[in-house]
Design a protein around this motif. Structure first.
Motif, short mmCIF file in Angstrom:
data_model
loop_
_atom_site.label_atom_id
_atom_site.label_comp_id
_atom_site.label_asym_id
_atom_site.label_seq_id
_atom_site.Cartn_x
_atom_site.Cartn_y
_atom_site.Cartn_z
N SER A 1 11.75 -4.96 -3.42
CA SER A 1 11.65 -3.56 -2.97
C SER A 1 11.62 -3.50 -1.45
O SER A 1 12.28 -2.65 -0.85
CB SER A 1 10.38 -2.93 -3.50
OG SER A 1 10.45 -2.85 -4.90
N LYS B 1 11.81 3.20 -4.59
CA LYS B 1 11.27 4.57 -4.68
C LYS B 1 10.03 4.79 -3.82
O LYS B 1 9.80 5.91 -3.35
CB LYS B 1 10.98 4.95 -6.14
CG LYS B 1 9.83 4.22 -6.77
CD LYS B 1 9.62 4.71 -8.19
CE LYS B 1 8.63 3.81 -8.89
NZ LYS B 1 8.44 4.12 -10.28
N ARG B 2 9.22 3.78 -3.58
CA ARG B 2 7.97 3.98 -2.83
C ARG B 2 8.15 3.83 -1.32
O ARG B 2 7.22 4.06 -0.57
CB ARG B 2 6.90 3.01 -3.34
CG ARG B 2 6.46 3.33 -4.77
CD ARG B 2 5.73 4.65 -4.81
NE ARG B 2 5.65 5.19 -6.18
CZ ARG B 2 5.39 6.46 -6.44
NH1 ARG B 2 5.24 7.34 -5.47
NH2 ARG B 2 5.33 6.89 -7.69
N GLY C 1 0.82 -1.22 0.00
CA GLY C 1 0.00 0.00 0.00
C GLY C 1 0.85 1.26 0.00
O GLY C 1 0.43 2.32 0.49
N SER C 2 2.05 1.15 -0.55
CA SER C 2 3.01 2.26 -0.46
C SER C 2 2.98 3.14 -1.70
O SER C 2 3.60 4.19 -1.75
CB SER C 2 4.42 1.71 -0.29
OG SER C 2 4.85 1.09 -1.50
N SER C 3 2.27 2.66 -2.74
CA SER C 3 2.37 3.34 -4.03
C SER C 3 1.27 4.41 -4.17
O SER C 3 0.83 4.98 -3.18
CB SER C 3 2.31 2.28 -5.13
OG SER C 3 2.60 2.87 -6.36
N GLY D 1 5.09 -3.30 -1.21
CA GLY D 1 4.55 -4.65 -1.14
C GLY D 1 5.14 -5.61 -2.17
O GLY D 1 4.49 -6.59 -2.53
#
Ligand code: MTE
Length: 386
Positions: A294, A273-274, A243-245, A290
């Motif tokens: 990453s 990046k996120r 849920g980071s994007s 997620g």
């Protein structure tokens, strides 16, 4: 807004952090934890001169002069009272037993010949042979294990042998949760995608203290906030996964902004990046993407940096390596690459944010500049994985 990675690093360098909690544990319990203090030797090892072999102990000059020595007694590791060696005497001695007073040499059993109560030596011998000197391994006050060390079973014998009853280790508590209606908690039988990233951090972070799995927050602001509240109330360090994007249902960064402070929402470096960092009630909140690659690389970049600040101990390991093959960075931004280290070479692995198969092969990652073609053999800095 995505900020340059150097800016993110300086934000983490300056962010307020609470000092890491510590606990004193016995050596057995401290294995697989991170040492929070320097451990110094409290005694010499060996603590007296001892025999390195089963054989006979004597004064070398007596052997040179008399050729034949008289067996005056026996010494074992359990021997307490040390006899004084008389002229022309030898003592039967076993490995680890203390030397009789005045002895300076041991002849191992294989090169001695016993006739009645006398011995002769038929083999290479010199003064000082087969003796382990007091303090030969360790001297009182030596630094045995520096703080920040991940204690393994290999550290256990030195602690036990020194008689060190307790050591101070990190005791940070982590609260880990995932985000997403499609995800089901690890271990549950329900339909959906089982969380494969949360459990990874449960295990990875055990060394820093305690890990708690808060399950999965549903894709709504309310549930994300509720989950964050529980984590912040009960734990020192919060890790949110997924849920980071910028999707319609990515709520975690908004929740942090509303409950505390989002220090940055992402960096202009591909793959990580996120990843974001925030603070709620003084507790760090690390937002991991997620996708497995990453999540792991973002944790090493931002998370380990925060932990380094909290512990005032460098927990990250950077190594210079030569690139094992050419890499052309044809992404719009600088990018993160998994690498496998072999000797002084770092071999880039397949690029992608969610390649589970590559993670098991990776030793760490490197960040390369956009638009640059790195030649085979060119030096890069690799951050090693824990
Ligand atoms: N539109 C858009 N989608 C995106 C990204 C992005 O920058 N823009 N980032 C990707 C990256 S790099 C990752 S790791 C994942 C993060 O997934 P998450 O939202 O589940 O954490 O979203 C992907 N989807």
């Amino acid at each position: 807004m995505l900020i340059p990675i150097d800016e993110a690093r300086s934000i983490i360098k300056k962010m307020p952090v609470l000092p890491a909690k510590k606990v004193r544990l016995d050596p057995m319990s401290a294995v697989r934890k991170i040492l929070a203090e320097d451990v110094f030797a409290v005694k010499d090892t060996p603590d007296r001169d001892v025999s390195a072999m089963d054989g006979f102990a004597f004064r070398f000059s007596d052997l040179e002069e008399l050729k034949e020595l008289r067996i005056a007694g026996k010494l074992f590791p359990s021997t307490r009272e040390l006899p004084k060696l008389g002229r022309g005497e030898a003592y039967y001695i076993t490995t680890g037993a203390p030397l009789p007073l005045g002895a300076d040499t041991v002849a191992r059993a294989e090169i001695t010949r016993v006739v009645g109560d006398t011995i002769t030596v038929n083999g290479p011998i010199f003064k000082g042979k087969d003796i382990r000197q007091r303090g030969e391994d360790v001297r009182v006050g030596d630094l045995l294990i520096p703080r920040g060390t991940y204690l393994t079973p290999y550290h256990l014998p030195i602690l036990l042998q020194q008689g060190i009853g307790e050591v101070e280790v990190l005791d940070i508590s982590f609260c880990i949760f995932g985000n997403g209606d499609e995800i089901v908690p690890w271990g549950s039988q329900g339909e959906g995608i089982p969380d494969s990233i949360g459990p990874t951090f449960m295990k990875l972070l055990e060394r820093f203290g305690q890990t708690h799995y808060q399950g999965i927050a549903r894709d709504n602001l309310d549930d994300v906030k509720k989950t964050l509240s529980k984590c912040v109330a009960g734990f020192d360090f919060v890790i949110s996964i997924g849920g980071s994007s910028v999707g319609e249902r990515d709520f975690v960064k908004r929740a942090i902004s509303e409950m505390g402070r989002l220090l940055f929402e992402g960096v202009s470096t591909n793959v990580i990046k996120r990843g974001a960092v925030g603070l709620i009630s003084g507790k760090p909140v690390l937002v991991l993407p997620g996708q497995i690659v990453s999540a792991i690389t973002t944790f090493h970049e931002h998370g380990l940096h925060i932990l380094t600040r909290m512990t005032e101990t460098e927990l990250r390991e950077f190594v210079k390596c030569k690139l094992g093959s050419e890499v052309k960075v044809d992404h719009k931004m600088d990018s993160t690459y998994l690498v496998r280290i072999d000797g002084d070479r770092a071999f880039p692995l397949r690029w992608g944010v969610g390649l589970y198969s590559e993670l098991g092969r990776a030793s760490g990652f490197t960040i390369l500049k956009r638009g640059v073609t790195y030649k085979e053999g060119e030096e890069v800095i690799v951050q090693r994985f824990l």
